[in-house]
Design a protein around this motif. Sequence first.
Motif, short mmCIF file in Angstrom:
data_model
loop_
_atom_site.label_atom_id
_atom_site.label_comp_id
_atom_site.label_asym_id
_atom_site.label_seq_id
_atom_site.Cartn_x
_atom_site.Cartn_y
_atom_site.Cartn_z
N UNK A 197 40.37 84.70 74.37
CA UNK A 197 40.70 83.80 73.27
C UNK A 197 41.23 82.47 73.79
N UNK A 198 42.05 82.52 74.82
CA UNK A 198 42.59 81.29 75.39
C UNK A 198 41.46 80.41 75.92
N UNK A 199 40.49 81.03 76.56
CA UNK A 199 39.33 80.27 77.05
C UNK A 199 38.55 79.65 75.91
N UNK A 200 38.54 80.32 74.76
CA UNK A 200 37.85 79.78 73.58
C UNK A 200 38.68 78.75 72.84
N UNK A 201 39.96 78.60 73.24
CA UNK A 201 40.78 77.57 72.64
C UNK A 201 41.63 78.02 71.47
N UNK B 85 38.08 80.83 63.56
CA UNK B 85 36.68 80.89 63.98
C UNK B 85 36.59 81.07 65.50
N UNK B 86 37.43 80.39 66.23
CA UNK B 86 37.45 80.56 67.69
C UNK B 86 37.85 81.98 68.06
N UNK B 87 38.82 82.53 67.33
CA UNK B 87 39.25 83.89 67.60
C UNK B 87 38.11 84.87 67.37
N UNK B 88 37.32 84.66 66.34
CA UNK B 88 36.19 85.56 66.09
C UNK B 88 35.16 85.47 67.22
N UNK B 89 34.92 84.27 67.71
CA UNK B 89 33.97 84.15 68.82
C UNK B 89 34.50 84.88 70.05
N UNK B 90 35.81 84.83 70.26
CA UNK B 90 36.40 85.54 71.40
C UNK B 90 36.26 87.06 71.22
N UNK B 91 36.48 87.55 70.01
CA UNK B 91 36.33 88.98 69.73
C UNK B 91 34.89 89.41 69.98
N UNK B 92 33.94 88.61 69.52
CA UNK B 92 32.53 88.96 69.74
C UNK B 92 32.20 89.00 71.23
N UNK C 230 36.12 85.59 58.48
CA UNK C 230 35.68 85.95 59.83
C UNK C 230 36.00 87.40 60.23
N UNK C 231 36.97 88.02 59.57
CA UNK C 231 37.39 89.36 60.01
C UNK C 231 37.40 90.39 58.87
N UNK C 232 36.86 90.04 57.71
CA UNK C 232 36.74 91.04 56.66
C UNK C 232 35.87 92.19 57.13
N UNK C 233 36.36 93.41 56.94
CA UNK C 233 35.60 94.58 57.38
C UNK C 233 35.92 95.04 58.78
N UNK C 234 36.79 94.31 59.48
CA UNK C 234 37.13 94.76 60.83
C UNK C 234 38.62 94.68 61.14
N UNK C 235 39.44 94.15 60.23
CA UNK C 235 40.86 94.04 60.49
C UNK C 235 41.62 93.99 59.18
N UNK C 236 42.93 94.26 59.26
CA UNK C 236 43.84 94.16 58.12
C UNK C 236 44.98 93.22 58.51
N UNK C 237 45.59 92.59 57.51
CA UNK C 237 46.70 91.68 57.81
C UNK C 237 47.71 91.71 56.67
N UNK C 238 48.91 91.26 56.98
CA UNK C 238 50.00 91.30 56.02
C UNK C 238 49.93 90.11 55.07
#
Length: 422
Positions: free
Chosen positions: A368-372, A408-415, A326-334
């Motif tokens: 994001x909270x609204x998206x659950x 997936x919910x987090x990605x919808x919130x970002x969009x 869901x976030x490849x190409x837009x974020x990095x993580x540890x």
Amino acid sequence: MSTTTTAPATGTAGLPLADRTSGLVGSVIDSSTSLLAKQTHDIVRFAMGSPAADAIPTAALAEVARTALGVDRADAFDYAATEGDLPLREALVDMLADTTDATALDRVTITSGGMQGLDLACKLFVDPGDVVAVESPTYTNGSATALSYQADLLEIPVDEHGMDVEDLRGQAERTGKTPTVIYTVPTFQNPSGASLSLDRRHRLLALAREWGAVVIDDDPYGMLRFAGDPVPSLHELAAGDPLVFSVRTFSKIIAPGLRVGWVDTDPSLQPLLISAKQAMDTCTNLPAQRLVEGFLRGGYLAEHLARTRTAYRERKEAMQEALTEHFGGMARWTDPDGGFFLWITFDSPENNTEIDAAIDTEALFEVALAHGVAYIPGNAFSPSRRFPDALRVCFATTPPARIHEGVARLRRAVDELAGAAV
């Protein structure tokens, strides 16, 4: 979600508050528990750094309780020795004998969770105006404890090898402010998941000795390694050096509600620790101490840790798979080898192949909270709010399928947030 909560200098009705109240900073992490309890819709909870409900050994604890807290054990509900119930201290020393935290009875003081250990350390070593070096990002409750004792904080960057010790030296030289205390979460750090490399551990101890600075070695996650090669703890490398004040807890490895931890210190400090603790809570909850002692003596810990390490590795990998999707190409993580957390940083708009807008994770939180889905915004982990584009997620609490749904919910919130910003 606001990431700072500071008490006012004067109370309502003109109450004469102490000067130190201006440094009392609330915990965004702890406040998230109350916030989420008020929600009525389904939420995937990546916010609180807590063991998974299915990882808490309730059956074993119930079995222990029947013996340790049975109807004929009224003594288990009495006051305890301030330094800790002797049977627990002995069981703890035996449990640690073959680990990197091997110790002796006269070094161990039982505390009411790891947080009391941090408070005791600051009470003993921090005067108003003292410089306390903290990692950046850092565990917000740790930095808040130092601030409550009116410390001045020096934020030291963290990378994939942990605290940048050379930057610590450089900042001290540039500012002319030598830290009195260095606070570190060296293994599977909260919030980044990074671990301090062996070389940096040696250099940190050398620097502390050069300055005469106390190292608060806060290591709640060291027993939760599920990959990679073990690294000696600061406690082991220090070989009894009184400058190292080690804080440990059973909150992450057994259950947080027990509120049982310990500090490992030079034996000469224990009289001071006892005096300080007697002004706090007299003693740590004795029934909880008896439960932990029975759990250790009953031989439950090894199997419990093996099971949780396996589960947490699966959950970390599920989180990384979902993030890649869901976030490849837009974020990095540890990519931690243990513990609870991933630290996610969104790319700047010019480097982001998915969306054109910058992501402010505080603004994102409400969406994001609204998206659950819930997480902790990055600025919560920096007193100077250095991480508006980052966030912390806890993978340990959530099964893999649920993790995929939450991401997936987090990605919808970002969009949604990015669309609103265009």
